[in-house]
Write an enzyme that holds these catalytic residues in place. Structure first.
Site, PDB file in Angstrom:
ATOM      1  N   THR A 162      -4.868  -3.265  -7.903  1.00 34.44           N
ATOM      2  CA  THR A 162      -5.708  -4.140  -7.085  1.00 34.44           C
ATOM      3  C   THR A 162      -7.177  -4.087  -7.511  1.00 34.44           C
ATOM      4  O   THR A 162      -7.630  -3.068  -8.039  1.00 34.44           O
ATOM      5  CB  THR A 162      -5.592  -3.721  -5.599  1.00 34.44           C
ATOM      6  OG1 THR A 162      -6.598  -4.361  -4.844  1.00 34.44           O
ATOM      7  CG2 THR A 162      -5.745  -2.216  -5.408  1.00 34.44           C
ATOM      8  N   ASP A 163      -7.891  -5.170  -7.217  1.00 34.49           N
ATOM      9  CA  ASP A 163      -9.337  -5.186  -7.490  1.00 34.49           C
ATOM     10  C   ASP A 163     -10.081  -4.170  -6.630  1.00 34.49           C
ATOM     11  O   ASP A 163     -11.212  -3.792  -6.940  1.00 34.49           O
ATOM     12  CB  ASP A 163      -9.918  -6.598  -7.275  1.00 34.49           C
ATOM     13  CG  ASP A 163      -9.743  -7.156  -5.861  1.00 34.49           C
ATOM     14  OD1 ASP A 163      -9.047  -6.525  -5.036  1.00 34.49           O
ATOM     15  OD2 ASP A 163     -10.304  -8.238  -5.582  1.00 34.49           O
ATOM     16  N   GLU A 164      -9.436  -3.714  -5.534  1.00 33.14           N
ATOM     17  CA  GLU A 164     -10.135  -2.810  -4.611  1.00 33.14           C
ATOM     18  C   GLU A 164     -10.462  -1.457  -5.242  1.00 33.14           C
ATOM     19  O   GLU A 164     -11.279  -0.717  -4.708  1.00 33.14           O
ATOM     20  CB  GLU A 164      -9.299  -2.596  -3.346  1.00 33.14           C
ATOM     21  CG  GLU A 164      -9.053  -3.891  -2.621  1.00 33.14           C
ATOM     22  CD  GLU A 164      -8.792  -3.744  -1.135  1.00 33.14           C
ATOM     23  OE1 GLU A 164      -8.988  -2.665  -0.577  1.00 33.14           O
ATOM     24  OE2 GLU A 164      -8.386  -4.757  -0.531  1.00 33.14           O
ATOM     25  N   TYR A 207      -6.694   3.648   1.160  1.00 35.60           N
ATOM     26  CA  TYR A 207      -5.765   2.781   0.419  1.00 35.60           C
ATOM     27  C   TYR A 207      -6.220   2.617  -1.027  1.00 35.60           C
ATOM     28  O   TYR A 207      -5.461   2.883  -1.967  1.00 35.60           O
ATOM     29  CB  TYR A 207      -5.659   1.396   1.087  1.00 35.60           C
ATOM     30  CG  TYR A 207      -5.095   0.329   0.155  1.00 35.60           C
ATOM     31  CD1 TYR A 207      -3.772   0.364  -0.238  1.00 35.60           C
ATOM     32  CD2 TYR A 207      -5.915  -0.691  -0.351  1.00 35.60           C
ATOM     33  CE1 TYR A 207      -3.248  -0.594  -1.116  1.00 35.60           C
ATOM     34  CE2 TYR A 207      -5.405  -1.646  -1.219  1.00 35.60           C
ATOM     35  CZ  TYR A 207      -4.078  -1.595  -1.604  1.00 35.60           C
ATOM     36  OH  TYR A 207      -3.578  -2.527  -2.478  1.00 35.60           O
ATOM     37  N   LYS A 235      -4.619   3.864  -4.710  1.00 34.74           N
ATOM     38  CA  LYS A 235      -4.269   2.954  -5.814  1.00 34.74           C
ATOM     39  C   LYS A 235      -5.023   3.368  -7.087  1.00 34.74           C
ATOM     40  O   LYS A 235      -4.477   3.310  -8.197  1.00 34.74           O
ATOM     41  CB  LYS A 235      -4.598   1.497  -5.456  1.00 34.74           C
ATOM     42  CG  LYS A 235      -3.735   0.900  -4.354  1.00 34.74           C
ATOM     43  CD  LYS A 235      -2.255   0.754  -4.701  1.00 34.74           C
ATOM     44  CE  LYS A 235      -1.986  -0.329  -5.720  1.00 34.74           C
ATOM     45  NZ  LYS A 235      -0.518  -0.535  -5.926  1.00 34.74           N
TER      46      LYS A 235
HETATM   47  P1  NAD Z   1       3.633  -5.272   1.103  1.00 30.31           P
HETATM   48  O1  NAD Z   1       3.084  -4.232   2.024  1.00 30.31           O
HETATM   49  O2  NAD Z   1       3.884  -6.636   1.620  1.00 30.31           O
HETATM   50  O3  NAD Z   1       5.028  -4.752   0.484  1.00 30.31           O
HETATM   51  C1  NAD Z   1       5.223  -3.438   0.059  1.00 30.31           C
HETATM   52  C2  NAD Z   1       6.721  -3.239  -0.179  1.00 30.31           C
HETATM   53  O4  NAD Z   1       6.904  -1.915  -0.685  1.00 30.31           O
HETATM   54  C3  NAD Z   1       7.568  -3.344   1.099  1.00 30.31           C
HETATM   55  O5  NAD Z   1       8.729  -4.072   0.855  1.00 30.31           O
HETATM   56  C4  NAD Z   1       7.907  -1.888   1.427  1.00 30.31           C
HETATM   57  O6  NAD Z   1       9.129  -1.741   2.125  1.00 30.31           O
HETATM   58  C5  NAD Z   1       7.963  -1.283   0.026  1.00 30.31           C
HETATM   59  N1  NAD Z   1       7.715   0.176   0.025  1.00 30.31           N
HETATM   60  C6  NAD Z   1       6.727   0.852   0.661  1.00 30.31           C
HETATM   61  N2  NAD Z   1       6.827   2.163   0.410  1.00 30.31           N
HETATM   62  C7  NAD Z   1       7.906   2.326  -0.426  1.00 30.31           C
HETATM   63  C8  NAD Z   1       8.505   3.449  -1.043  1.00 30.31           C
HETATM   64  N3  NAD Z   1       8.030   4.695  -0.865  1.00 30.31           N
HETATM   65  N4  NAD Z   1       9.576   3.241  -1.849  1.00 30.31           N
HETATM   66  C9  NAD Z   1      10.075   1.985  -2.045  1.00 30.31           C
HETATM   67  N5  NAD Z   1       9.548   0.894  -1.457  1.00 30.31           N
HETATM   68  C10 NAD Z   1       8.473   1.053  -0.664  1.00 30.31           C
HETATM   69  O7  NAD Z   1       2.647  -5.284  -0.133  1.00 30.31           O
HETATM   70  P2  NAD Z   1       2.215  -6.521  -1.073  1.00 30.31           P
HETATM   71  O8  NAD Z   1       1.068  -7.194  -0.458  1.00 30.31           O
HETATM   72  O9  NAD Z   1       3.411  -7.268  -1.476  1.00 30.31           O
HETATM   73  O10 NAD Z   1       1.643  -5.716  -2.319  1.00 30.31           O
HETATM   74  C11 NAD Z   1       2.493  -5.348  -3.403  1.00 30.31           C
HETATM   75  C12 NAD Z   1       1.681  -4.570  -4.417  1.00 30.31           C
HETATM   76  O11 NAD Z   1       0.610  -5.389  -4.886  1.00 30.31           O
HETATM   77  C13 NAD Z   1       1.027  -3.312  -3.860  1.00 30.31           C
HETATM   78  O12 NAD Z   1       1.126  -2.300  -4.827  1.00 30.31           O
HETATM   79  C14 NAD Z   1      -0.421  -3.696  -3.624  1.00 30.31           C
HETATM   80  O13 NAD Z   1      -1.270  -2.590  -3.777  1.00 30.31           O
HETATM   81  C15 NAD Z   1      -0.634  -4.718  -4.738  1.00 30.31           C
HETATM   82  N6  NAD Z   1      -1.649  -5.755  -4.465  1.00 30.31           N
HETATM   83  C16 NAD Z   1      -1.578  -6.509  -3.330  1.00 30.31           C
HETATM   84  C17 NAD Z   1      -2.517  -7.521  -3.128  1.00 30.31           C
HETATM   85  C18 NAD Z   1      -2.474  -8.400  -1.911  1.00 30.31           C
HETATM   86  O14 NAD Z   1      -3.387  -9.227  -1.732  1.00 30.31           O
HETATM   87  N7  NAD Z   1      -1.477  -8.325  -1.073  1.00 30.31           N
HETATM   88  C19 NAD Z   1      -3.515  -7.741  -4.088  1.00 30.31           C
HETATM   89  C20 NAD Z   1      -3.554  -6.942  -5.241  1.00 30.31           C
HETATM   90  C21 NAD Z   1      -2.598  -5.966  -5.415  1.00 30.31           C
HETATM   91  O1  TDX Z   2      -8.076  -9.133  11.462  1.00 29.18           O
HETATM   92  C1  TDX Z   2      -8.763  -9.106  10.430  1.00 29.18           C
HETATM   93  N1  TDX Z   2     -10.058  -9.559  10.474  1.00 29.18           N
HETATM   94  C2  TDX Z   2     -10.889  -9.534   9.388  1.00 29.18           C
HETATM   95  O2  TDX Z   2     -12.058  -9.938   9.473  1.00 29.18           O
HETATM   96  C3  TDX Z   2      -8.251  -8.613   9.177  1.00 29.18           C
HETATM   97  C4  TDX Z   2      -6.836  -8.105   9.060  1.00 29.18           C
HETATM   98  C5  TDX Z   2      -9.085  -8.611   8.089  1.00 29.18           C
HETATM   99  N2  TDX Z   2     -10.382  -9.031   8.184  1.00 29.18           N
HETATM  100  C6  TDX Z   2     -11.232  -9.037   6.971  1.00 29.18           C
HETATM  101  C7  TDX Z   2     -11.267  -7.754   6.180  1.00 29.18           C
HETATM  102  C8  TDX Z   2     -11.444  -8.256   4.759  1.00 29.18           C
HETATM  103  O3  TDX Z   2     -12.816  -8.509   4.508  1.00 29.18           O
HETATM  104  O4  TDX Z   2     -10.658 -10.012   6.102  1.00 29.18           O
HETATM  105  C9  TDX Z   2     -10.708  -9.587   4.734  1.00 29.18           C
HETATM  106  C10 TDX Z   2      -9.294  -9.492   4.187  1.00 29.18           C
HETATM  107  O5  TDX Z   2      -8.659  -8.418   4.858  1.00 29.18           O
HETATM  108  P1  TDX Z   2      -7.140  -7.984   4.551  1.00 29.18           P
HETATM  109  O6  TDX Z   2      -6.263  -9.168   4.705  1.00 29.18           O
HETATM  110  O7  TDX Z   2      -6.851  -6.762   5.355  1.00 29.18           O
HETATM  111  O8  TDX Z   2      -7.208  -7.678   2.987  1.00 29.18           O
HETATM  112  P2  TDX Z   2      -8.100  -6.665   2.126  1.00 29.18           P
HETATM  113  O9  TDX Z   2      -8.586  -5.534   2.925  1.00 29.18           O
HETATM  114  O10 TDX Z   2      -9.133  -7.495   1.416  1.00 29.18           O
HETATM  115  O11 TDX Z   2      -6.988  -6.129   1.094  1.00 29.18           O
HETATM  116  C11 TDX Z   2      -6.000  -7.032   0.539  1.00 29.18           C
HETATM  117  O12 TDX Z   2      -6.326  -7.429  -0.754  1.00 29.18           O
HETATM  118  C12 TDX Z   2      -6.234  -6.472  -1.772  1.00 29.18           C
HETATM  119  C13 TDX Z   2      -4.618  -6.408   0.557  1.00 29.18           C
HETATM  120  O13 TDX Z   2      -4.298  -5.972   1.871  1.00 29.18           O
HETATM  121  C14 TDX Z   2      -4.517  -5.253  -0.410  1.00 29.18           C
HETATM  122  O14 TDX Z   2      -3.195  -4.754  -0.458  1.00 29.18           O
HETATM  123  C15 TDX Z   2      -4.921  -5.739  -1.779  1.00 29.18           C
HETATM  124  O15 TDX Z   2      -4.985  -4.645  -2.651  1.00 29.18           O
END
Ligand code: NAD
Ligand code: TDX
Length: 349
Positions: free
Chosen positions: A139-141, A163, A167
């Protein structure tokens, strides 16, 4: 291609499995998922019985199951079909993670267990069984916040939340396995995804579903934090390219090129849904809330030829449409265990 996809029942994993089925129907996929609160097999219902796809419930931090899957023994032991012996995965795509920043503030332990230890167990299994490519979905985070300019892949890692620290730790382990053991690891660092099947704890699905229920939408702090948004299909296409052409040991930033404040997004969503702007409710800020994320994605575009296809407007309206059409999906989540967590989180603010 024989893929072990971990965390495939979550948001991005689901979209990725669907993308691969569509684009490469001959690729074999095993989906290893622990089915935490974020994993949902409903997402993959149409695929579950298709040849070439199988689901295994398990934890990436469990050495036994990871070893059995990567050696191929799992399939031999669990099926009488002789051709399943040859299902030893050659590629690992690791999506499995605890992914929500707010939850990591409440309790970091599962983040260390899955994101750090789980990744290390997978790396060790991949090394032992000669996996040909290990894609770490990061992730970019991990770079932390940036006021001006953009992070390149060489920027210092400076995570702010448990978190993102977990990562970053996983990324460093991946790079160490490349340097020490020549494991062909490739890391992608993507910006915020939006799209179908995202768990409604994240900003966009939370805002859409709360608005549809005429509930307030919590805005943390002043709402001026900036994220770069990418449609999940574009992220899946980037991963597809990285699997095929990514250079071992390399890191690729992946971004949508759509920088938006949270307020911009919520205003637009309320407009699209024809709901009053008064549903926005400013609440106490998230601790260590990163102000802005922005990535330089020149490497993946010049070296691998990937570019995002979706504009933010197109991505947002496709996402809204999906939640409108799939109300039973999100209603069943919001009425279950998650409802209690949300009440607790929200009342605390
Ligand atoms: P998500 O939380 O929706 O899904 C995570 C999945 O992993 C779930 O199905 C969960 O059951 C499974 N899981 C959790 N712990 C596990 C374990 N110990 N063993 C096997 N499975 C397990 O997450 P997402 O948003 O789909 O993100 C997927 C990946 O992409 C993550 O690694 C996250 O860091 C990365 N990522 C997410 C975003 C975003 O915006 N959502 C952006 C950049 C990177
Ligand atoms: O209720 C809310 N109100 C609010 O203002 C929530 C849930 C979030 N926020 C803000 C926090 C952030 O500035 O919105 C922005 C986005 O929040 P999230 O959806 O929680 O995402 P973020 O914290 O940016 O992280 C997401 O992007 C990078 C994913 O959850 C991560 O898994 C990924 O790595």
């Amino acid at each position: 291609m024989k893929l072990l996809v971990t965390g495939g029942a979550g948001f991005i994993g689901t979209n990725f499995i669907r993308h691969i089925r569509q684009e490469h129907p001959d690729w074999q996929m095993t989906n290893l998922d622990k089915l935490t609160y974020a994993g949902n097999l409903e997402n993959l219902k149409e695929i579950q019985d298709q040849p070439g796809y199988r689901f295994v419930k398990g934890d990436i931090a469990d050495r036994k199951i990871v070893d059995a899957l990567l050696s191929g023994e799992y399939f031999a032991a669990n099926s009488l079909r002789p051709n399943t012996r040859d299902l030893r995965p050659s590629i690992v795509v690791n999506f499995a993670a605890e992914s929500h920043v707010d939850r990591s503030i409440l309790d970091a332990s599962p983040f260390i267990e899955t994101n750090v230890k789980g990744t290390q167990v997978l790396l060790e299994g991949a090394k032992k069984h000669g996996v040909q490519r290990f894609i770490q979905v990061s992730t970019d985070e991990v770079y932390g916040s940036i006021d001006r300019g953009r992070f390149t892949e060489e920027s210092t890692l400076s995570p702010s939340s448990p978190y993102s620290a977990s990562k970053a730790a996983a990324d460093l382990l991946c790079l160490a396995y490349f340097k020490t053991h020549h494991l062909p690891v490739v890391i992608t660092r993507c910006t915020n995804n939006l799209g179908p099947y995202q768990f409604p704890e994240k900003l966009i699905p939370l805002a859409i579903t709360n608005a549809l229920e005429d509930k307030p939408i919590p805005i943390y702090g002043d709402g001026l934090n900036v994220r770069d948004w990418i449609f999940v299909d574009d992220h899946c296409k980037a991963l597809d390219v990285v699997i095929q052409k990514g250079k071992p040991g390399e890191v690729y930033n992946v971004g949508g090129g759509n920088e938006k404040t949270n307020l911009d997004i919520i205003r637009k969503l309320l407009e699209l849904l024809n709901k009053p702007q008064s549903l926005m409710q400013f609440v106490t800020d998230r601790p260590a809330h990163d102000r802005r994320y922005a990535l330089d994605c020149a490497r993946i575009s010049t070296e691998l030829g990937w570019k995002p296809a979706y504009s933010f407007e197109k991505a947002l309206s496709a996402t809204v449409d999906w939640y409108l059409k799939n109300e039973p999906w999100w209603r069943s989540i919001k009425s279950g265990e998650y409802a209690r967590y949300y009440e607790e989180m929200y009342l605390k603010r």
